[in-house]
Each structure stands twice: as C-alpha cells, then as structure tokens.
Motif scaffolding. Structure first.
Motif, PDB file in Angstrom:
ATOM      1  N   ALA A 119       0.919  -1.323  -0.052  1.00 22.43           N
ATOM      2  CA  ALA A 119       0.004   0.163  -0.038  1.00 22.43           C
ATOM      3  C   ALA A 119       0.981   1.171  -0.074  1.00 22.43           C
ATOM      4  O   ALA A 119       0.457   2.243  -0.739  1.00 22.43           O
ATOM      5  CB  ALA A 119      -0.936  -0.015   1.086  1.00 22.43           C
ATOM      6  N   ALA A 120       2.138   1.068   0.793  1.00 27.69           N
ATOM      7  CA  ALA A 120       2.769   2.322   0.794  1.00 27.69           C
ATOM      8  C   ALA A 120       3.516   2.517  -0.502  1.00 27.69           C
ATOM      9  O   ALA A 120       3.690   3.760  -0.868  1.00 27.69           O
ATOM     10  CB  ALA A 120       3.821   2.160   2.081  1.00 27.69           C
ATOM     11  N   ALA A 121       3.910   1.434  -1.262  1.00 28.12           N
ATOM     12  CA  ALA A 121       4.533   1.383  -2.430  1.00 28.12           C
ATOM     13  C   ALA A 121       3.619   2.289  -3.579  1.00 28.12           C
ATOM     14  O   ALA A 121       4.124   3.095  -4.293  1.00 28.12           O
ATOM     15  CB  ALA A 121       5.257   0.189  -2.955  1.00 28.12           C
ATOM     16  N   ALA A 122       2.516   1.963  -3.355  1.00 30.39           N
ATOM     17  CA  ALA A 122       1.220   2.290  -4.367  1.00 30.39           C
ATOM     18  C   ALA A 122       1.258   3.808  -4.024  1.00 30.39           C
ATOM     19  O   ALA A 122       0.966   4.891  -4.970  1.00 30.39           O
ATOM     20  CB  ALA A 122       0.120   1.676  -4.525  1.00 30.39           C
ATOM     21  N   ARG A 156      -0.285   6.189  -6.693  1.00 26.91           N
ATOM     22  CA  ARG A 156      -1.562   5.452  -6.975  1.00 26.91           C
ATOM     23  C   ARG A 156      -2.409   5.275  -5.676  1.00 26.91           C
ATOM     24  O   ARG A 156      -2.363   4.429  -5.277  1.00 26.91           O
ATOM     25  CB  ARG A 156      -1.223   4.169  -7.741  1.00 26.91           C
ATOM     26  CG  ARG A 156      -0.545   4.178  -8.863  1.00 26.91           C
ATOM     27  CD  ARG A 156      -0.141   2.796  -9.624  1.00 26.91           C
ATOM     28  NE  ARG A 156      -0.263   1.753  -8.617  1.00 26.91           N
ATOM     29  CZ  ARG A 156       0.798   1.166  -8.313  1.00 26.91           C
ATOM     30  NH1 ARG A 156       1.863   1.439  -8.255  1.00 26.91           N
ATOM     31  NH2 ARG A 156       0.585  -0.069  -7.545  1.00 26.91           N
ATOM     32  N   VAL A 157      -2.986   6.370  -5.270  1.00 25.68           N
ATOM     33  CA  VAL A 157      -3.565   6.733  -4.069  1.00 25.68           C
ATOM     34  C   VAL A 157      -4.906   5.823  -3.887  1.00 25.68           C
ATOM     35  O   VAL A 157      -5.140   4.904  -2.974  1.00 25.68           O
ATOM     36  CB  VAL A 157      -4.133   8.021  -3.828  1.00 25.68           C
ATOM     37  CG1 VAL A 157      -4.989   8.156  -2.430  1.00 25.68           C
ATOM     38  CG2 VAL A 157      -2.852   8.914  -3.680  1.00 25.68           C
ATOM     39  N   ASP A 158      -5.652   5.599  -4.965  1.00 22.48           N
ATOM     40  CA  ASP A 158      -6.868   4.677  -5.008  1.00 22.48           C
ATOM     41  C   ASP A 158      -6.345   3.259  -5.060  1.00 22.48           C
ATOM     42  O   ASP A 158      -7.162   2.393  -4.023  1.00 22.48           O
ATOM     43  CB  ASP A 158      -7.722   4.732  -6.369  1.00 22.48           C
ATOM     44  CG  ASP A 158      -8.449   5.863  -6.212  1.00 22.48           C
ATOM     45  OD1 ASP A 158      -8.755   6.530  -5.461  1.00 22.48           O
ATOM     46  OD2 ASP A 158      -8.912   6.743  -7.324  1.00 22.48           O
ATOM     47  N   ASP A 159      -5.210   2.737  -5.499  1.00 22.43           N
ATOM     48  CA  ASP A 159      -4.617   1.415  -5.396  1.00 22.43           C
ATOM     49  C   ASP A 159      -4.288   1.233  -4.068  1.00 22.43           C
ATOM     50  O   ASP A 159      -4.660   0.102  -3.509  1.00 22.43           O
ATOM     51  CB  ASP A 159      -3.691   1.167  -6.449  1.00 22.43           C
ATOM     52  CG  ASP A 159      -4.076   1.077  -7.826  1.00 22.43           C
ATOM     53  OD1 ASP A 159      -5.047   1.052  -8.091  1.00 22.43           O
ATOM     54  OD2 ASP A 159      -3.246   1.164  -8.596  1.00 22.43           O
ATOM     55  N   ALA A 160      -3.469   2.177  -3.509  1.00 19.18           N
ATOM     56  CA  ALA A 160      -3.157   2.165  -2.115  1.00 19.18           C
ATOM     57  C   ALA A 160      -4.299   1.766  -1.086  1.00 19.18           C
ATOM     58  O   ALA A 160      -4.371   1.066  -0.320  1.00 19.18           O
ATOM     59  CB  ALA A 160      -2.192   3.309  -1.717  1.00 19.18           C
ATOM     60  N   ARG A 161      -5.370   2.731  -1.367  1.00 20.48           N
ATOM     61  CA  ARG A 161      -6.554   2.549  -0.647  1.00 20.48           C
ATOM     62  C   ARG A 161      -7.070   1.223  -0.605  1.00 20.48           C
ATOM     63  O   ARG A 161      -7.368   0.428   0.523  1.00 20.48           O
ATOM     64  CB  ARG A 161      -7.554   3.514  -0.789  1.00 20.48           C
ATOM     65  CG  ARG A 161      -8.495   3.699   0.268  1.00 20.48           C
ATOM     66  CD  ARG A 161      -9.651   5.027  -0.243  1.00 20.48           C
ATOM     67  NE  ARG A 161      -8.712   6.205  -0.089  1.00 20.48           N
ATOM     68  CZ  ARG A 161      -8.526   7.180  -1.333  1.00 20.48           C
ATOM     69  NH1 ARG A 161      -9.321   6.833  -2.249  1.00 20.48           N
ATOM     70  NH2 ARG A 161      -7.870   8.223  -1.322  1.00 20.48           N
TER      71      ARG A 161
END
Length: 137
Positions: free
Chosen positions: A24-27, A32-37
C-alpha cells in the motif's frame, strides 16, 4: 493491481499485514492513491482461504477443472438429473479430497501445517466453490 493482490493472497498469513502495508505504501508513493486504499482495505484471509489461494495459483489447470465440475454439478442439480448428480457427486468427493490434500501440502511447504479444524474449513471452502458461483468467483 491484480498481480499485487495475487502476491498478497499467497503471502503467508503471519506476514500478510506487513506485506499489505508495504504494498500500500509503495502504491501511495507511486501516486496510485486509489490502489493504495484498495490494497490497505484487503483483509487477511483465513488459513484455509490462504491454502486454497495457494492451490489456485499453483495448480491453475486443476483449479479450472474443479470450477468446471462445480458448474456441471449446479447444472445437473437444476435439471434434476439424478444419474448425472450421482456420477458428478462421486467425482466431487474424489477431487475435493485430492485438492484439499494438495493445498495442505502446499501450506506445509510454505511452513504452515494445517490443523484438523483448518483442514475441515478448507474442505468446506472447496465444497462452497462447487455449490455457489459467487464463492467460485
């Protein structure tokens, strides 16, 4: 995103949360905030579900055939095909047993011996996949 989720769902349960947070941190760092979420929202699977995920990813052809068996069982049930159900049910028992044993071996190879209750949960998961198209998805 699919590759990230595949990796996450095959991560050993004891390492899941740390790996999820790293991904999540890498995204997020990549913008890529939506991917991280979405990654952060993924729940750690039960040990039985994790073992089933290992099986799905390491035995794709057998998994595909298993899903086809489930489809055939559901069709026979809806058609009230008693002979077909009898034959398919016998096949279901054999295949479910073999796949649950393969999943248990994959889990052992990954350093996690499945307890008897977890093995039963795994078998219940496989039965659910056969009976319910949503579970199969």
């Amino acid at each position: 995103m699919e590759a990230v989720l595949d990796e996450l769902y095959t991560t050993p349960p004891s390492e899941f949360v740390a790996r999820r947070e790293t991904l999540a941190a890498a995204a997020k760092t990549a913008g890529r905030v939506d991917d991280a979420r979405q990654i952060h929202a993924v729940r750690r699977p039960t040990i039985a579900a994790w073992a089933a995920n290992l099986l799905l990813r390491s035995q794709p052809e057998e998994s595909r055939q298993f899903l086809e068996l489930g489809r055939a069982l559901r069709e026979a049930y809806h058609a009230l095909d008693a002979d077909g159900l009898k034959d398919l049910s016998a096949q279901r028992r054999r295949v479910s047993y073999a796949l649950s044993r393969q999943a248990a071996q994959l889990a052992r190879d990954a350093g996690h011996r499945l307890s008897e209750p977890v093995q039963q949960d795994l078998e219940a998961t496989l039965r659910a996949v056969l009976a319910d198209p949503d579970a199969a998805d």
